[in-house]
Motif scaffolding. Structure first.
Motif, mmCIF file in Angstrom:
data_model
loop_
_atom_site.group_PDB
_atom_site.id
_atom_site.type_symbol
_atom_site.label_atom_id
_atom_site.label_comp_id
_atom_site.label_asym_id
_atom_site.label_seq_id
_atom_site.Cartn_x
_atom_site.Cartn_y
_atom_site.Cartn_z
ATOM 1 N N ASP A 127 31.149 -6.074 -13.003
ATOM 2 C CA ASP A 127 29.832 -6.264 -13.615
ATOM 3 C C ASP A 127 29.220 -4.877 -13.802
ATOM 4 O OD1 ASP A 127 27.525 -8.467 -14.048
ATOM 5 O OD2 ASP A 127 26.665 -6.641 -13.196
ATOM 6 N N ILE A 128 28.952 -4.508 -15.052
ATOM 7 C CA ILE A 128 28.507 -3.150 -15.374
ATOM 8 C C ILE A 128 27.172 -3.203 -16.116
ATOM 9 C CG2 ILE A 128 29.158 -0.961 -16.453
ATOM 10 C CD1 ILE A 128 32.046 -1.970 -16.529
ATOM 11 N N THR A 129 26.203 -2.448 -15.650
ATOM 12 C CA THR A 129 24.895 -2.380 -16.289
ATOM 13 C C THR A 129 24.577 -0.941 -16.661
ATOM 14 O OG1 THR A 129 24.044 -4.288 -15.063
ATOM 15 C CG2 THR A 129 22.416 -2.784 -16.006
ATOM 16 N N LEU B 197 33.545 -7.941 -17.034
ATOM 17 C CA LEU B 197 34.958 -7.863 -17.385
ATOM 18 C C LEU B 197 35.781 -8.654 -16.380
ATOM 19 C CD1 LEU B 197 35.309 -4.011 -18.082
ATOM 20 C CD2 LEU B 197 34.766 -5.822 -19.726
ATOM 21 N N LYS B 198 36.685 -9.485 -16.875
ATOM 22 C CA LYS B 198 37.602 -10.217 -16.011
ATOM 23 C C LYS B 198 39.013 -9.709 -16.268
ATOM 24 C CE LYS B 198 39.189 -14.816 -14.654
ATOM 25 N NZ LYS B 198 39.089 -16.278 -14.890
ATOM 26 N N GLU C 255 34.703 -1.763 -28.054
ATOM 27 C CA GLU C 255 34.706 -2.590 -29.258
ATOM 28 C C GLU C 255 34.670 -4.077 -28.905
ATOM 29 O OE1 GLU C 255 37.904 -1.341 -31.823
ATOM 30 O OE2 GLU C 255 36.777 0.427 -32.493
ATOM 31 N N ALA C 256 35.381 -4.456 -27.850
ATOM 32 C CA ALA C 256 35.339 -5.855 -27.397
ATOM 33 C C ALA C 256 33.937 -6.209 -26.902
ATOM 34 C CB ALA C 256 36.374 -6.082 -26.303
ATOM 35 N N ILE C 257 33.273 -5.255 -26.286
ATOM 36 C CA ILE C 257 31.900 -5.462 -25.818
ATOM 37 C C ILE C 257 30.973 -5.713 -26.996
ATOM 38 C CG2 ILE C 257 29.910 -4.294 -24.773
ATOM 39 C CD1 ILE C 257 31.947 -2.940 -22.863
ATOM 40 N N VAL D 176 42.459 -6.230 -19.140
ATOM 41 C CA VAL D 176 41.242 -7.022 -19.296
ATOM 42 C C VAL D 176 41.567 -8.293 -20.070
ATOM 43 C CG1 VAL D 176 38.926 -7.083 -20.290
ATOM 44 C CG2 VAL D 176 39.776 -4.981 -19.220
ATOM 45 N N GLU D 177 41.177 -9.428 -19.502
ATOM 46 C CA GLU D 177 41.438 -10.711 -20.153
ATOM 47 C C GLU D 177 40.204 -11.271 -20.850
ATOM 48 O OE1 GLU D 177 43.059 -13.418 -17.257
ATOM 49 O OE2 GLU D 177 45.112 -12.872 -17.836
ATOM 50 N N GLU D 178 39.019 -11.052 -20.267
ATOM 51 C CA GLU D 178 37.792 -11.595 -20.850
ATOM 52 C C GLU D 178 36.680 -10.555 -20.805
ATOM 53 O OE1 GLU D 178 36.582 -15.253 -19.052
ATOM 54 O OE2 GLU D 178 38.612 -16.100 -19.051
ATOM 55 N N VAL D 179 35.838 -10.586 -21.853
ATOM 56 C CA VAL D 179 34.686 -9.690 -21.934
ATOM 57 C C VAL D 179 33.460 -10.503 -22.318
ATOM 58 C CG1 VAL D 179 33.661 -7.698 -23.090
ATOM 59 C CG2 VAL D 179 36.129 -7.739 -22.641
ATOM 60 N N GLU D 180 32.422 -10.425 -21.510
ATOM 61 C CA GLU D 180 31.145 -11.059 -21.834
ATOM 62 C C GLU D 180 30.063 -9.978 -21.765
ATOM 63 O OE1 GLU D 180 30.408 -14.008 -22.880
ATOM 64 O OE2 GLU D 180 32.418 -14.870 -22.703
ATOM 65 N N ALA D 181 29.199 -9.929 -22.786
ATOM 66 C CA ALA D 181 28.224 -8.844 -22.822
ATOM 67 C C ALA D 181 26.914 -9.254 -23.465
ATOM 68 C CB ALA D 181 28.819 -7.653 -23.583
#
Length: 337
Positions: free
Chosen positions: A209-211, A200-201, A321-323, A178-183
């Motif tokens: 894309d997770i919901t 997640l990228k 944790e990144a989230i 995983v390189e990028e996390v946006e939440a």
């Protein structure tokens, strides 16, 4: 080969099912159950007919493995206690409350040549197992997991409670770092997040894309995958799916030579009859929990790596944790705090 002597720690909502299943396995011997609630413990004891202990430290010394189904905040303490006494551990998800604890458990198990399996039960869903043969280098993954409010697991967020299933699956399917996390996350009825969306990228270009939402009107457990040669869908609850693939003789030039259909029925008949081929998929199989616990027992008896080892549980917690870091940075959360 002698059956594996195992105990269940915590026989509440999930643990009682662990005890039921382990009691039925031919290569396992359910030796005891543990619960700090005497009333609940006795109810389950009557069903499985094994000794009940109120303190896990009082279990017989010849126990070879334990299945831990307590609230998450106790996972680390209990798992470490047994690993340090050369007992294999099955830990319900999430593995621990943080990555540092999970990492320490993995290190102990590696040093002592012990097995850790983490309870990411969807890995054992026969529908997902059946879909795997169609999955090849997915480029976009979309997962939805919704549930009505259950009044349980309020000690953790929806990310630990529900989303972690899909985090684990996505990490397994993407097969990349995983390189990028946006939440985004939002508490509704709880003090912690009750709904969240994560993007997640991965290093290989895949995007997920997770919901997750635990204040929904109904249950939903679905995943969709887009890859070069196909679009796949799966409903974990019904164990049904679909795979859409371009017809072998399709070429974009064909569309130019066709008069546009006049209604939706004709459009669907043309698109999904000549251009895109759709296959309905359905799977049957044993209960996922039984498959999961059977896999854990076999990993110990056959000395092989568990299907969902401690390292997988650790990786999922690291992403969690990144989230949370991303959620904390988000202005939406700051505005409502």
């Amino acid at each position: 080969m002698e059956p594996l002597k195992i105990a269940v720690i915590g026989v509440g909502h999930l643990g009682k099912e662990h005890a039921r299943v382990l009691k039925s396995l031919e290569n396992a011997y359910l030796a005891a159950i543990v619960d700090t609630n005497p009333e609940q413990g006795r109810i389950i004891q009557e069903k499985v007919e094994v000794p009940l202990y109120l303190d896990y430290k009082e279990l017989p010394k010849d126990i070879q493995a334990v299945s831990i189904a307590t609230p998450t905040i106790y996972h680390f303490e209990i798992a470490k206690y047994f690993l340090e006494r050369d007992v294999h551990v099955m830990i319900e998800k999430p593995m621990t409350t943080n990555a540092q604890e999970a990492r320490e458990l993995v290190e102990i198990a590696q040093k002592r040549n012990l097995k850790i399996q983490v309870g990411h039960i969807e890995r054992f869903n026969p529908a997902l197992q059946g879909l795997l043969k169609y999955i090849e280098n997915p480029r976009f993954i979309q997962a939805h997991r919704l549930s009505p409010y259950s009044f349980r697991s309020t000690d953790v967020s929806v990310i630990h409670d529900l989303m972690i299933h899909d985090i684990d699956i996505v990490l397994e399917l993407a097969k990349s770092e995983v390189e990028e996390v946006e939440a985004l996350g939002l508490p509704v009825l709880s003090s912690q997040e009750d709904l969240a969306n994560v993007r997640l990228k991965f290093a290989n270009g895949c995007i997920a894309d997770i919901t997750a939402n635990r204040v929904g009107l109904k249950k939903m457990r679905q995943i969709r995958l887009f890859q070069k040669n196909a679009y796949l869908t799966l409903d974990y609850m019904t164990k049904r799916g679909r795979i859409f693939q371009l017809s072998p003789d399709f070429h974009p030039s064909k569309i130019k030579d066709i008069s546009p259909p006049t209604n939706m029925e004709e459009i669907n008949a043309l698109v999904f009859g000549e251009f895109i081929l759709m296959e309905e998929l359905a799977w049957e199989g044993e209960e996922p929990l039984k498959a999961e616990l059977q896999s854990f027992v076999e990993a110990i008896l056959q000395d092989k790596e568990p299907k969902v080892p401690g390292q997988a549980g650790l990786r999922a917690i690291e992403i969690v944790e990144a989230i949370f870091e991303s959620i904390q940075k988000n202005l939406w959360r700051k505005d409502i705090s």
